[in-house]
Design a protein around this motif. Structure first.
Motif, short mmCIF file in Angstrom:
data_model
loop_
_atom_site.label_atom_id
_atom_site.label_comp_id
_atom_site.label_asym_id
_atom_site.label_seq_id
_atom_site.Cartn_x
_atom_site.Cartn_y
_atom_site.Cartn_z
N THR A 87 0.83 -1.20 0.00
CA THR A 87 0.00 0.00 0.00
C THR A 87 0.86 1.26 0.00
N TYR A 88 1.77 1.33 0.99
CA TYR A 88 2.53 2.57 1.13
C TYR A 88 3.61 2.73 0.08
N SER A 89 4.20 1.61 -0.40
CA SER A 89 5.23 1.77 -1.43
C SER A 89 4.61 2.31 -2.72
N CYS A 90 3.36 1.92 -3.01
CA CYS A 90 2.68 2.49 -4.18
C CYS A 90 2.54 4.00 -4.02
N LEU A 91 2.04 4.40 -2.84
CA LEU A 91 1.84 5.83 -2.61
C LEU A 91 3.17 6.58 -2.70
N TYR A 92 4.20 6.00 -2.07
CA TYR A 92 5.49 6.69 -2.09
C TYR A 92 6.10 6.69 -3.48
N ALA A 93 5.86 5.62 -4.26
CA ALA A 93 6.38 5.60 -5.63
C ALA A 93 5.73 6.72 -6.44
N ALA A 94 4.42 6.93 -6.22
CA ALA A 94 3.72 8.00 -6.94
C ALA A 94 4.32 9.35 -6.57
N ILE A 95 4.59 9.53 -5.26
CA ILE A 95 5.19 10.81 -4.84
C ILE A 95 6.55 10.98 -5.49
N GLY A 96 7.34 9.90 -5.47
CA GLY A 96 8.66 9.97 -6.07
C GLY A 96 8.59 10.38 -7.53
N ALA A 97 7.58 9.87 -8.23
CA ALA A 97 7.47 10.19 -9.65
C ALA A 97 7.02 11.63 -9.89
N MET A 98 6.34 12.21 -8.88
CA MET A 98 5.82 13.57 -9.07
C MET A 98 6.86 14.64 -8.83
N VAL A 99 7.85 14.34 -8.00
CA VAL A 99 8.76 15.40 -7.57
C VAL A 99 10.10 15.30 -8.27
N ASN A 100 10.93 16.32 -8.03
CA ASN A 100 12.24 16.35 -8.67
C ASN A 100 13.37 16.12 -7.68
N SER A 101 13.07 16.25 -6.38
CA SER A 101 14.15 16.14 -5.41
C SER A 101 13.60 15.64 -4.08
N ASP A 102 14.50 15.21 -3.21
CA ASP A 102 14.11 14.75 -1.88
C ASP A 102 13.38 15.86 -1.11
N GLN A 118 9.58 15.73 0.61
CA GLN A 118 9.27 15.81 2.03
C GLN A 118 7.93 16.47 2.30
N GLN A 119 7.61 17.50 1.50
CA GLN A 119 6.33 18.17 1.73
C GLN A 119 5.17 17.24 1.40
N LEU A 120 5.32 16.48 0.31
CA LEU A 120 4.22 15.64 -0.13
C LEU A 120 4.07 14.40 0.72
N GLN A 121 5.18 13.97 1.32
CA GLN A 121 5.10 12.66 1.96
C GLN A 121 4.37 12.73 3.29
N PHE A 122 4.21 13.94 3.85
CA PHE A 122 3.56 14.02 5.16
C PHE A 122 2.11 13.52 5.15
N PRO A 123 1.26 14.03 4.24
CA PRO A 123 -0.12 13.54 4.27
C PRO A 123 -0.22 12.03 4.08
N VAL A 124 0.72 11.45 3.34
CA VAL A 124 0.69 10.01 3.12
C VAL A 124 1.12 9.25 4.38
#
Lengths: 431, 306
Positions: free
Chosen positions: A310-325, A329-335
């Motif tokens: 579940t969470y790796s899918c969500l985090y993979a999506a975040i990773g694909a949306m952003v350009n840097s760590d 960080q901002q996006l990963q909080f709600p997840v």
């Protein structure tokens, strides 16, 4: 298929060979084990012969205390007493029946210099005031103080019972401690259990599953960002489909997680027995029943996989949306929020695993892997609930994979500005 | 003639933005083909469709005479514009991994990787991590990753960027060698001098459209000897005379200019001598850079009128 395997293997090997993996694998059990074992170890070292002085004008009372302190080691009649004895010190007790300020000062000096471990100052009117003072170097040395307290109370009771005509043997029986066993009844039958232990182990397992789901989910995110920012994915996409790339990554990192859990499991089986025996020594009865059913332990990898997927899918999506760590960080909080919520609710759920709140949290896909597992460690929920939880989780993972793979496919080739929500919704419609 | 790559009226749109608009060209087998264009012209978008990363909205991409499939991509090599290597992995691990993805066995991949590393003077770096290498060295490693599986068709996005002259030479020789073996190569670049020396044909794209397409020799010939290269000292006010000069690229003491239609080069020389000392006067075919700038400028004018 061959390429999927190659991606999985690379993800796996690259991670397993890192120092971070080794550290996490070794340190995590050490930290948890340390939290359990260290205090009891320290207590054992603190044990030994303690030299204590009892100062009371009333010699009979003092001697009664002395004999109670000396016999306290044998007074426990439950089956943990063998282990408990090692954790408790021997007492070498002296009695002084001529209290004076001079003596008090002398004894204080002795305690300070280490010649004496402590002394109890019993006032002559102790029978009415029920007050005494215990002097020792270490104010936190509650075991000593508790023992002295108990001995004094015992001595006072014994005397009053004797005054009422009871023989010392009768008084002894009357004053001997009782053991209260709590029996926990569930569908599978009844288990002798105890609050502390029943709370302790599920809590450790909760931390373990929470940490692994979070850490490995974040690994996936970082891996996606790395490939995106280094433009490796552009080269890879000439050979593999985005779906293969994402699946390979998630499976590869997940396999690392399972490896780690496997190592912990094996180490736990070998070392666990020993460390719990040590824990027993200190915590005695409270740890005696801190056992987890095998069923719950088998569920650990199952719920780890569900939570991780579940969470790796969500985090993979975040990773694909952003350009840097930093952006991530901002996006990963709600997840991460539902995971944190799990930790907050877990304490209440361990105490009472069958409330409606516990039920709904163990059905909701973002919290279910962790909460359902915690409930299972505490008291095995009905099979239909576990099946429902797993079923909903699998369905939601299926949906998440669908959404994520679309975001991923477009996202990993988009550089520059972070996409807005409407843009991401548009990505879902791209073919 | 067998075509290695055929783009047939390919269009790709992102939301409102048309990245590639009705683009068609064919690359004959064994040619070096230059895909040129200013930044944002749609070069990378076109290339991504050639290697199946994205799918065109309309139109068709054919490689080796067949509609593009993933299987065919094992015979294609791709060098992206920016470095795409795992920084924390060793050079040799990177190369073997990419080669395996293209279907090579570990043994072959390792052997070839080492051969190529020797050839590009990186022999002793095989066991270093990518992050320890300079940008130019990484570029060479990236090139090896694109050719290690001996593809018949190579797509190279700015292969010479970041290379010093010596490395450029080594790479150029490697490319010519591949051409001799009958491989087809597509370049994307805006370095005109390289294109001019290496390419057989070109396609110039601007704003997603093909604005100039053909065999390089023919294109240059079609412009005729209508260009003048002048080395001078002094002033040249005639550069602003539209009856003589259509366009010019002035470097202060050297100028490349295109004659206005019907203008007489002898009259230009005579006028120039009145205001400046002329050291060299040559009537030539326009350089590709001139053609490039000229074509891009004129399409810009057309689109802003439209």
């Amino acid at each position: 298929m061959r390429n999927l395997f190659l991606i999985i293997r690379r993800e796996y090997l690259v991670r397993v060979r890192t120092k971070a993996f080794l550290m996490f694998t070794v340190l995590m059990p050490l930290l948890i084990g340390g939290a359990v074992v260290l205090p009891s170890r320290l207590m054992i070292h603190a044990a030994g012969t303690k030299h204590i002085m009892i100062v009371a004008a009333d010699g009979a009372l003092a001697n009664s205390m002395k004999s109670e302190l000396a016999s306290s080691r044998a007074s426990d009649d439950d089956d943990a007493s063998q282990e408990k004895k090692q954790a408790k010190p021997d007492y070498d007790v002296d009695v002084q029946t001529a209290p004076s300020e001079n003596l008090r000062e002398r004894l204080t000096t002795q305690v300070r210099d280490g010649g004496l471990d402590g002394f109890a100052w019993i006032e002559p009117d102790v029978e009415t005031t029920r007050k005494a003072t215990f002097y020792s170097r270490n104010a936190g040395d509650f075991i000593e103080a508790t023992m002295v307290n108990r001995a004094l109370r015992f001595a006072l009771c014994e005397r009053q019972l004797a005054e009422k005509g009871l023989s010392p043997a009768q008084a002894k029986t009357l004053l001997s401690p009782v053991n209260l066993d709590t029996v926990h009844i569930d569908k599978q039958g009844s288990n002798k259990s105890n609050g502390m232990g029943a709370f302790f182990l599920p809590f450790l397992l909760l931390i373990a599953i929470y940490t692994t789901v979070l850490v490995y989910g974040l690994y996936v995110m970082r891996s996606v960002i790395e490939e995106k920012s280094s433009r490796v994915c552009e080269v890879l996409l000439g050979s593999v489909t985005p779906m293969q790339l994402m699946a390979g990554k998630i499976i590869g990192v997940g396999a690392v997680g399972l490896t780690q859990i496997g190592i912990w499991g094996a180490a736990g089986t070998v070392l666990g027995t020993g460390s719990f025996a040590m824990a027993h020594q200190f915590m005695g009865d409270s740890m005696k029943d801190a056992h987890i059913s095998t069923g719950a332990l088998v569920l650990f990898p199952v719920f780890f996989l569900l939570g991780y997927a579940t969470y790796s899918c969500l985090y993979a999506a975040i990773g694909a949306m952003v350009n840097s760590d930093e952006e991530a960080q901002q996006l990963q909080f709600p997840v991460t929020l539902p995971l944190i919520a799990c930790m907050i609710f877990a304490t209440a759920i361990i105490r009472d695993p069958n409330t409606p709140l516990a039920f709904w949290l163990s059905i909701f896909p973002l919290t279910s892997p962790i909460i359902m597992f915690v409930r299972a460690t505490e008291s095995m929920p009905p099979t239909w609930q576990i099946a429902l939880s797993i079923g909903i989780s699998v369905l939601s993972i299926y949906g998440l994979v669908w959404v994520t793979s679309r975001i991923y496919r477009v996202g990993i080739l988009m550089y520059g500005k972070r996409p807005t929500l409407p843009e991401i919704l548009k990505w879902l419609r791209y073919t | 003639m067998a075509f290695t790559l055929e783009l047939d009226r390919v269009t790709k749109t992102f939301d409102e933005f048309v990245a590639v608009n009705d683009l068609s060209f064919n690359i004959p087998a064994g040619e070096i083909f230059g895909l040129l264009g200013p930044n944002g012209a749609g070069k990378t978008s076109s290339i991504r469709m050639m290697i199946g990363i994205t799918v065109p909205d309309s139109g068709a991409v054919r490689v080796f005479g067949q509609p593009l499939t993933r299987k065919l991509l094992d015979r294609v090599g791709y060098l992206p514009e920016e470095r795409g290597l795992y920084k924390k992995m060793k050079i040799i691990e990177n190369l073997v991994f990419f080669a395996q993805l293209k279907g090579l066995a570990v043994g072959d991949a390792t052997r070839r990787a080492n051969q190529w590393l020797e050839r590009l003077e990186l022999g002793k770096w095989g066991n270093s991590k990518v992050e320890e290498l300079s940008k130019g060295m990484q570029q060479k490693v990236q090139f090896i990753a694109a050719v290690i599986h001996e593809p018949e068709f190579m797509i190279l996005d700015e292969p010479f960027s970041g290379l010093d002259p010596a490395s450029s030479l080594v790479l150029k020789d490697a490319l010519l060698d591949l051409k001799k073996q009958g491989k087809t190569i597509l370049f994307s670049t805006h370095r005109m001098d390289t294109v001019e020396r290496l390419c057989d044909s070109i396609c110039l794209v601007n704003q997603g459209r093909s604005v100039l397409l053909g065999v390089l020799r023919d294109i240059k010939a079609s412009y005729g000897r209508s260009s003048v290269q002048l080395e001078y000292e002094g002033e040249l006010p005639l550069l602003h005379d539209p009856t003589l000069v259509a366009s010019s690229n002035d470097f202060g003491n050297y100028v490349e200019l295109r004659l206005a239609p019907g203008a007489d080069p002898q009259r230009l020389l005579a006028q120039a001598m009145q205001t400046a000392t002329i050291r060299k006067f040559e009537l030539v075919e326009p350089s590709l850079e001139e053609i490039f700038i000229d074509t891009v400028e004129s399409t810009k004018a057309v689109s802003s009128h439209a």
